[in-house]
Scaffold this active site. Sequence first.
Site, PDB file in Angstrom:
ATOM      1  N   GLY A  41       8.995  14.306 -14.047  1.00 42.88           N
ATOM      2  CA  GLY A  41       8.201  15.312 -14.740  1.00 42.88           C
ATOM      3  C   GLY A  41       8.022  16.619 -14.004  1.00 42.88           C
ATOM      4  O   GLY A  41       7.753  17.643 -14.640  1.00 42.88           O
ATOM      5  N   ASP A  42       8.157  16.615 -12.673  1.00 42.12           N
ATOM      6  CA  ASP A  42       8.038  17.854 -11.897  1.00 42.12           C
ATOM      7  C   ASP A  42       8.950  17.758 -10.676  1.00 42.12           C
ATOM      8  O   ASP A  42       8.509  17.924  -9.539  1.00 42.12           O
ATOM      9  CB  ASP A  42       6.584  18.080 -11.477  1.00 42.12           C
ATOM     10  CG  ASP A  42       6.355  19.463 -10.859  1.00 42.12           C
ATOM     11  OD1 ASP A  42       7.211  20.357 -11.057  1.00 42.12           O
ATOM     12  OD2 ASP A  42       5.330  19.655 -10.178  1.00 42.12           O
ATOM     13  N   PHE A  43      10.233  17.504 -10.940  1.00 41.52           N
ATOM     14  CA  PHE A  43      11.169  17.220  -9.857  1.00 41.52           C
ATOM     15  C   PHE A  43      11.710  18.517  -9.268  1.00 41.52           C
ATOM     16  O   PHE A  43      12.897  18.842  -9.362  1.00 41.52           O
ATOM     17  CB  PHE A  43      12.304  16.319 -10.354  1.00 41.52           C
ATOM     18  CG  PHE A  43      13.039  15.624  -9.254  1.00 41.52           C
ATOM     19  CD1 PHE A  43      12.527  14.479  -8.668  1.00 41.52           C
ATOM     20  CD2 PHE A  43      14.249  16.109  -8.786  1.00 41.52           C
ATOM     21  CE1 PHE A  43      13.203  13.833  -7.642  1.00 41.52           C
ATOM     22  CE2 PHE A  43      14.944  15.475  -7.765  1.00 41.52           C
ATOM     23  CZ  PHE A  43      14.414  14.335  -7.183  1.00 41.52           C
ATOM     24  N   ASN A  44      10.822  19.284  -8.664  1.00 37.35           N
ATOM     25  CA  ASN A  44      11.253  20.492  -7.956  1.00 37.35           C
ATOM     26  C   ASN A  44      11.480  20.138  -6.489  1.00 37.35           C
ATOM     27  O   ASN A  44      10.945  19.139  -5.987  1.00 37.35           O
ATOM     28  CB  ASN A  44      10.223  21.612  -8.121  1.00 37.35           C
ATOM     29  CG  ASN A  44       8.943  21.348  -7.361  1.00 37.35           C
ATOM     30  OD1 ASN A  44       8.900  21.436  -6.137  1.00 37.35           O
ATOM     31  ND2 ASN A  44       7.866  21.014  -8.085  1.00 37.35           N
TER      32      ASN A  44
END
Length: 299
Positions: free
Chosen positions: A190-193
Amino acid sequence: MAENVAALPGGPAWLADLPERLGAVAREWDLDLGRPFTGGSCSWAGPVRTAGGESAVLKLSFPHREARGEAAALRLWAGAGAVRLLRVSDDGFALLLERCRPGVPLVRAPGDAEERLAAGARTLAGLWSRGAAAGPGLELLADVLAEWAELTADRHARLRTGTDPGLVRAAVDLMGALPGSATRTVVLHGDFNPGNVLSAERAPWLAIDPKPMVGDPGYDVWPLVTQVDAPMAYPDPVPVLRRRFALCAEILGEPAERLAAWSAARAVESAFDRFNRDDAEGGSADLTQASALARVAGL
């Protein structure tokens, strides 16, 4: 963290109670607290020492939608590509986590951007390999994107930013169509930065801070591809982005054009979220990126 939480409904009260909550969790779990890490947006996180002398991380999140499924996802992944969950509170917002050492973010790793991208994609593949069991608190991507599509269309009509209506229409259509045409379903990070991927001892890289949902894996790739460096700073970012999606497609087994289409849709949604928060500069930057991503996707 404090500034972000203070702006949310219930945030000031949560911040006022945070020292007491930290003390209560530390006593209940028999932890020695260290100084908090910097940079969290909606949570307190810091190193701790357990009663057995082991190093770990305590994370207390402000209760909000994106944090509800974190423990369930970490439990499912069981350390495959992500930090291990060691303990969780009854409400799910206090987590005791494996500590990554040396803990260097992927974005600061040596080597070139495509080496960082490949390392991140392999880590992401590890998360996806654990299947798609939907536990308590894990939302369906299709439901979330239906909300976002409606919000994006409404904001485009209301805020009158001068954005190309064709780009917005394509993004809104993709948010509706892509979740239903997936060939497989996974638990998404969901927030794979690359700031949420840390170097570790038991694996080269481990993910932290998920905002998990269940759905099409193509959703996860956008922040990794566009934040391992600044692709829009290249004289022509399109060939750079095309190579990166081809690399991700090879590692992840997803069509490059589909990954690019997801990324274009997400960039437009992000732009209008920023415009709605009076961040005109950030919104414009996201739209510039969305236009390049749309070209890569052939939209």
